[in-house]
Write a protein that holds these residues in place. Structure first.
Motif, short mmCIF file in Angstrom:
data_model
loop_
_atom_site.label_atom_id
_atom_site.label_comp_id
_atom_site.label_asym_id
_atom_site.label_seq_id
_atom_site.Cartn_x
_atom_site.Cartn_y
_atom_site.Cartn_z
N UNK A 79 38.38 7.76 24.57
CA UNK A 79 38.68 7.11 25.69
C UNK A 79 38.97 8.04 26.53
N UNK A 80 38.08 7.29 27.97
CA UNK A 80 37.70 7.76 28.76
C UNK A 80 39.10 7.97 29.88
N UNK A 110 34.05 -0.08 26.44
CA UNK A 110 32.96 1.08 25.83
C UNK A 110 32.23 1.43 27.41
N UNK A 111 32.37 0.94 28.97
CA UNK A 111 32.12 0.57 29.90
C UNK A 111 33.02 1.15 30.71
N UNK A 115 35.44 -1.64 32.69
CA UNK A 115 36.56 -1.10 32.47
C UNK A 115 37.86 -1.76 32.72
N UNK A 116 38.51 -1.84 32.00
CA UNK A 116 39.96 -1.87 32.73
C UNK A 116 40.55 -0.50 32.66
N UNK A 117 41.23 0.36 33.98
CA UNK A 117 41.33 1.29 33.99
C UNK A 117 43.03 1.34 34.04
N UNK A 118 44.04 2.28 33.54
CA UNK A 118 45.67 2.26 33.35
C UNK A 118 45.50 3.16 34.05
N UNK A 119 46.54 3.60 34.67
CA UNK A 119 47.10 4.99 35.63
C UNK A 119 48.33 5.09 34.44
#
Length: 316
Positions: A79-80, A110-111, A115-119
């Motif tokens: 996970x990023x 993956x990117x 990609x979608x970032x979640x707070x």
């Protein structure tokens, strides 16, 4: 001879470079303190011209709406994760102290650029005080969180703390304090230990950190511990009584610090840091945009200790 142009990237403070699966990712504080942006390139040099992709912008109100500081990008268990410090609308309290807290974003795609970032909200610690500059590392089978925070009962602005992570945004167990400002060079302008960064070499784990005010007094200190020792016991840690990277008046490099580490494709360790090339700062040094990102090879001594040398002069 330094192999990279100096400055490496202009007007990017608190720089962090992640080398992951053959790609380099760059993230740092921007002068406006209003967004998080990532650059990616297949080479270190390529980061200089890579497009900066904005992956998050601060909201208009709420706890994360002011002064977005010192982001870091990590990959934890697939996970990023981005850690960053942010302040609420009233960024200063009645004592004139900044009121930052640490926050986390995650991305499961993956990117990380598309990609979608979640707070994930605030990374909460046992005391709710000024807090910044988190990093993370995997060691002895566990994921660790390392950061700077103001203690309610210790004089000064921030100390260095360590805790295990339950998940990327949740601490597990009680934090331990690894270092607090105590030497003269840590207490110039402000009593500061901040910006920790982890480097492993030989049989030691090192934590560099930055100290003092963000003008020409800013400098780097060093902690280290045996790789097999219990890192949750402060008595196992060693601390350099002298700074390890400081202003070079000869080279006109002022206030080097808030570093991270990366590696060349050949495995050479690289110091990633910021510094100014002048001292005549108008107003608060925080709002002077010319802390530029710079790179320098780390040299290793026969005793296994790092030699950061002297900040090299500008080449461009």
């Amino acid at each position: 001879m330094n192999r990279w142009p100096n400055p490496f990237i202009e007007q990017r403070a608190d720089p962090f470079i992640l080398h992951h699966q053959g790609e380099y990712y760059f993230i740092a504080s921007v002068p406006e303190y209003d967004r998080l942006e990532i650059r990616r390139a297949s080479t270190l040099e390529g980061l200089r011209s890579a497009d900066a992709v904005v992956v998050w912008r601060k909201p208009a109100s709420g706890p994360m709406c002011e002064l977005i500081w010192a982001p870091e990008l990590h990959k934890i268990d697939g996970q990023w994760v981005i850690y960053f410090a942010a302040a609420h609308t009233q960024a200063l309290d009645s004592l004139g102290m900044f009121q930052h807290r640490m926050y986390a974003l995650t991305c499961d795609d993956a990117d990380p650029l598309s990609g979608k970032w979640v707070e994930r909200g605030q990374v909460k610690t046992p005391f709710d005080t000024f807090c910044l500059d988190a990093t993370t590392f995997h060691h002895q089978g566990k994921q660790w969180y390392l950061w700077a925070q103001k203690s309610p009962d210790i004089a000064g602005n921030s100390n260095i703390y360590l805790a295990e992570l339950e998940n990327p945004w949740t601490l597990k167990g009680e934090p331990v304090m690894l270092s607090k400002p105590e030497f003269d060079w840590e207490c110039r302008g402000f009593l500061v230990n901040e910006g920790p960064a982890v480097l492993v070499h030989g049989d030691k784990l090192f934590v560099s950190y930055s100290a003092s005010a963000t003008d020409e007094n800013y400098c780097m200190g060093l902690l280290w511990i045996d790789l097999n020792a219990d890192i949750t016991k402060p008595e196992n840690w060693h601390k350099s009584p002298q700074p390890v990277f400081t202003t070079s008046y000869e080279n006109r490099q002022y206030g080097p610090g808030h570093n991270s580490f990366t590696q060349t494709p050949d495995g050479e360790d690289v110091l990633v840091y910021h510094a100014r090339n002048y001292t005549e700062i108008e107003g608060d040094p925080l709002y002077d945009p010319n802390r530029h990102t710079r790179l320098k090879l780390v040299r290793w001594q026969e005793d296994g200790m790092p030699d950061f040398g002297v900040p090299p002069a500008d080449t461009i």
